[in-house]
Design an enzyme around this catalytic site. Structure first.
Site, PDB file in Angstrom:
ATOM      1  N   ASN A  70      -8.265  -2.829  -5.324  1.00 28.22           N
ATOM      2  CA  ASN A  70      -7.885  -4.052  -4.756  1.00 28.22           C
ATOM      3  C   ASN A  70      -7.654  -4.643  -6.374  1.00 28.22           C
ATOM      4  OD1 ASN A  70      -8.401  -4.254  -1.715  1.00 28.22           O
ATOM      5  ND2 ASN A  70     -10.681  -3.917  -2.217  1.00 28.22           N
TER       6      ASN A  70
ATOM      7  N   GLY B 252      -8.520  -5.797   5.841  1.00 27.51           N
ATOM      8  CA  GLY B 252      -9.385  -6.320   6.471  1.00 27.51           C
ATOM      9  C   GLY B 252      -9.353  -5.735   7.432  1.00 27.51           C
TER      10      GLY B 252
ATOM     11  N   ARG C  29      -8.429  -7.931  -7.639  1.00 27.23           N
ATOM     12  CA  ARG C  29      -9.175  -9.262  -7.920  1.00 27.23           C
ATOM     13  C   ARG C  29     -10.514  -8.956  -8.053  1.00 27.23           C
ATOM     14  NH1 ARG C  29     -11.055  -7.890  -2.631  1.00 27.23           N
ATOM     15  NH2 ARG C  29     -10.064  -7.270  -0.906  1.00 27.23           N
TER      16      ARG C  29
ATOM     17  N   LYS D 235      -0.799   2.259   9.432  1.00 29.87           N
ATOM     18  CA  LYS D 235      -0.994   0.921   9.094  1.00 29.87           C
ATOM     19  C   LYS D 235      -0.436  -0.074   8.330  1.00 29.87           C
ATOM     20  CE  LYS D 235      -5.452   2.562   6.537  1.00 29.87           C
ATOM     21  NZ  LYS D 235      -5.657   3.471   5.023  1.00 29.87           N
TER      22      LYS D 235
ATOM     23  N   LYS E  88      -3.124  10.480   7.622  1.00 29.45           N
ATOM     24  CA  LYS E  88      -4.024  10.949   8.435  1.00 29.45           C
ATOM     25  C   LYS E  88      -5.411  10.060   8.597  1.00 29.45           C
ATOM     26  CE  LYS E  88      -5.997  15.979   8.761  1.00 29.45           C
ATOM     27  NZ  LYS E  88      -5.079  16.540  10.024  1.00 29.45           N
TER      28      LYS E  88
ATOM     29  N   GLU F  18     -10.082   2.171  -4.073  1.00 31.69           N
ATOM     30  CA  GLU F  18     -10.871   2.109  -2.935  1.00 31.69           C
ATOM     31  C   GLU F  18     -10.181   4.062  -2.417  1.00 31.69           C
ATOM     32  OE1 GLU F  18     -11.737  -2.639  -0.703  1.00 31.69           O
ATOM     33  OE2 GLU F  18     -10.419  -0.168   0.102  1.00 31.69           O
TER      34      GLU F  18
ATOM     35  N   LYS G 198       1.136  -0.695   0.615  1.00 33.59           N
ATOM     36  CA  LYS G 198       0.225  -0.433   0.048  1.00 33.59           C
ATOM     37  C   LYS G 198       1.126   1.362   0.055  1.00 33.59           C
ATOM     38  CE  LYS G 198      -3.791  -1.950   1.754  1.00 33.59           C
ATOM     39  NZ  LYS G 198      -5.454  -1.709   2.894  1.00 33.59           N
TER      40      LYS G 198
ATOM     41  N   HIS H  24     -16.512   5.592   2.591  1.00 29.75           N
ATOM     42  CA  HIS H  24     -15.964   4.356   1.906  1.00 29.75           C
ATOM     43  C   HIS H  24     -16.271   4.565   0.548  1.00 29.75           C
ATOM     44  CE1 HIS H  24     -13.024   0.753   1.178  1.00 29.75           C
ATOM     45  NE2 HIS H  24     -14.253   0.948   0.466  1.00 29.75           N
TER      46      HIS H  24
END
Ligand code: ADP
Length: 454
Positions: free
Chosen positions: A290, A164, A292, A158, A201, A275, A116, A208
């Site tokens: 993502n 998940g 997939r 993160k 941040k 996303e 990421k 989302h």
């Protein structure tokens, strides 16, 4: 087109892929663990191969067993579904080495988006807005604190390899950083075998919003509109809908363009999802891609009429996209409720068991994707998704009413599920107005449970 496809997955997504293959006249090879010998995907496939014992690490994640099964049964392609090996670049590379077509993007694309921190860098360079935060991974808590000070608290620490919601911690002040950084690192190492962390941040009360994209090997990239996935429990989606109440045409246009730019920058091929989090002032920020098919893909299928798994198969076979951006005119409103075998009263603890009685809803505009059947023992070894209920209607209000009645028809006996909670959410004024954000469930859980008991 392919002659025979191995499906390296189980449950409802394996069934979904078998359906798409059958409609294209492609034979299917199901793989299963010993715990899944009687599962629906095994029954529906042309043939099946047992790849190991119940534990996923020894069966559905067993690269050599899967590749051997594909080669021995004469498959020419492998569909990984979601979860398991779907975002494992090594698996994609090995498929290519074995002359098996991996139905997804190339290994290098998965690799880059799977980090990421690297994905953020690529997106920033490509002009796609990213959440303010660290420039790549941070080495230690001191670096994380420096990055946090630069963007302002609160922040999220993160996991770069995360997913998940795991390996992620909210940090509100510099004093908390040492302990929470260590906790996030420990979890990231345990879950993903990779302790790399970065800082973002925290966007307050965001939505989302994700965009479905399709990209073929001929340079065509389209987006199929958004899904609003803000109803989440423990950072995991529970209800998704399209279109989102939070977007007007102008915002949809700019987010869609950013999603297409993101896919182009990544050199993407296949179906994928970009996303974003969207803040209260209409600013949106890339959080991840993502690489997939997503659990919630049927929402997009309902409003666009495009079969996304069929498109994945076509793209992997070298065919061009069957739709252009101009032809894509989403219509009506769609919603999905994930019916998990979990107990919402016990913090969503998984609660698998025997499906003692089952009645699935039907009628206009209702689709159920599930691998359940009466008497089926939901095994405890895998994720707790038991069924997906998807409805489509001309307007959002009709869609909500249709979903309520579909949930009222649904009967699953034998274990607790999230179906009743979903039904309650569909009556909540904030949900009905469409003004909710990702904090909705945490804020209203007690109230919803009190309704249930009242
Ligand atoms: P996953 O792999 O689980 O999707 P994400 O990075 O996408 O991990 O984060 C999961 C959820 O956490 C998102 O859906 C969103 O609700 C929340 N989230 C992620 N990043 C941020 C952020 N910077 N600010 C606020 N919420 C966030």
């Amino acid at each position: 087109m392919f002659r025979r496809v191995l499906i390296a997955n189980r449950g409802e997504i394996a069934v979904r892929i078998i359906r798409a293959c059958r409609e294209l006249d492609i034979e299917t090879v199901a793989v299963h663990s010993t715990a899944d010998a009687g599962a629906l995907h095994v029954q529906l496939a042309t043939q099946s191969v047992c790849v190991g014992p119940p534990r996923a690490a020894e069966s559905y994640l067993n690269l050599s067993a899967l590749l051997t099964a594909a080669l021995e049964t004469g498959c020419d392609a492998i569909h990984p579904g979601y979860g398991f090996l779907s975002e494992n670049p090594e698996f994609a590379d090995l498929c290519a080495k074995c002359d098996l077509c991996f139905i997804g993007p190339p290994g290098d694309v998965i690799r880059q988006m799977g980090s990421k921190a690297a994905a953020r860098t690529l997106m920033r360079q490509s002009g796609v807005p990213v959440v303010p935060g660290s420039d790549g991974p941070v080495a230690d808590a001191a670096q994380a604190a420096a990055a946090a000070a630069a963007v302002g608290y609160p922040v999220l620490v993160k996991a770069s390899a995360g997913g998940g919601g795991r390996g992620m911690r909210r940090v509100d002040s510099p004093e908390q950083m040492d302990a929470l950084f260590a906790a996030a690192r420990g979890e990231a190492e345990a879950c993903f075998g990779d302790g790399a962390l970065y800082v973002e941040k925290l966007i307050q009360a965001p939505r989302h919003i994700e965009f479905q994209i399709l990209a073929d090997a001929h340079g065509n990239v389209v987006h199929l509109g958004e899904r609003d996935c803000s109803i989440q429990r423990k950072n995991q989606k529970l209800i998704e809908e399209s279109p989102s109440r939070a977007l007007d045409e102008a915002l949809r246009g700019s987010m869609g363009a950013a999603a297409v730019a993101a896919a182009r920058a990544a050199g993407y091929r296949s179906a994928g999802t970009v996303e974003f989090v969207l803040d209260r002032t209409g600013h949106f920020y890339f959080i991840e891609m993502n690489t997939r098919i997503q659990v919630e893909h049927p929402v997009t299928e309902a409003v666009t009429g495009v079969d996304l798994v069929r498109e994945q198969l076509r793209i992997a076979a070298g065919l061009p996209l069957s739709v252009t951006q101009e032809q894509l005119r989403p219509s009506g409103h769609a919603m999905e409720c994930r019916i998990n075998a979990e107990d919402p009263r016990r913090n969503f603890a998984p609660a698998p068991g025997r499906t003692a009685f089952l009645h699935l809803p039907g009628g206009p505009g209702v689709r159920v994707d599930t691998a359940l059947f009466p008497g089926y023992d939901l095994p405890p070894y895998y994720d707790s998704l038991a069924a997906k209920l998807i409805v489509h209607a001309p307007t959002r209000l009709e869609c909500i009413r249709r979903m309520r009645r579909a949930l009222e028809e649904l009967i699953i006996e034998g274990y607790p599920t999230t179906a009743d909670l979903a039904h309650l959410i569909l009556y909540h004024p904030e949900f009905v107005k469409g003004t909710y954000d990702t904090g909705f469930l945490e804020q209203h859980m007690d109230e919803l449970l009190a309704w249930a008991c009242g």
